[in-house]
Structure formats: C-alpha cells, structure tokens
Design a protein around this motif. Structure first.
Motif: not given
Length: 125
Positions: A6, A22, A37, A97
């Motif tokens: 990320e 990401c 997320w 992520c």
C-alpha cells in the motif's frame, strides 16, 4: 506467494482527499482474485471499507462510506486504488489492502488470504 504494498497514506485536513494504492505482485497472484480495503482505527476492530472483483467488475462498500469512498483497479498494473473524499477525523486509521483467492468480494477480513502491511491515514480537524 503474493505481495501487497500500500501507498498514499498521510496527514490531511478534514474535507480533503487522498488516494491510496495497492500494488499486487507475486508468482501466484491472479487477476481473478477479489481485492478489498479494510481499516483499523485506534482501539477498534478491523473494519471493511470496500472491495472490487477483477472479473465481475463490481464493487461493494460499507454503507457508512458510500458516496465518499471509491474503489477502482488498473489491470495492467495489478493495482487497486481507494479514492477517499470529504475525509473526516473519524476516518483516521491504518488502511489495509487484502486479496482473496476468489472472484467474489466479501466484507469479512477472515475471508481474505493475503494482506499488505498497511498505510496510516490521519485526518486533522
């Protein structure tokens, strides 16, 4: 092995915007994986933010975040984005992520198989 990295976190004032990225990589990563997320605020449990399916091209959001947050992806770069607008102090959290070995999105963190290390987002009032 799948790696998720990320980026894009930081400190912004309330009302501002941020876009998190990401980047996914690894020998076993597949574009069929659903990507999600999540966030964890201080003293709270990990919370679903949004998710996207590479194949079905659908997105899903936490009800409380609809209209402010948008998840998108760029297939050529194996990258997923989280656009966050009109940010509020309560959005302060570490954002993660995650990738799921399924094409179907899910809201539970337990359903995701790979995780990034997270990026800090801090919103000042």
């Amino acid at each position: 092995q799948v790696q998720l990295i990320e980026s894009g976190g930081g400190l912004v004032q309330a009302g501002g915007s941020l876009r998190l990225s990401c980047a996914a990589s690894g020998r076993t990563f597949s574009k069929t994986y659903a990507m999600g997320w999540f966030r964890r605020a201080p003293g709270k449990e990990r919370e679903f933010v949004g998710a996207i399916s590479w194949i079905y091209l659908n997105t899903y959001y936490a009800d409380s975040l609809k209209g402010r947050f948008t998840v998108s992806r760029e297939n050529a770069k194996n990258t997923v984005y989280l656009q966050m607008n009109n940010l509020k102090p309560e959005d302060t959290a570490v954002y993660y992520c995650a990738a799921r070995r399924s094409s179907v999105v899910h809201t539970s963190p337990d359903e995701y198989d790979y995780w990034g290390q997270g990026t800090q987002v801090t919103i000042s009032s």
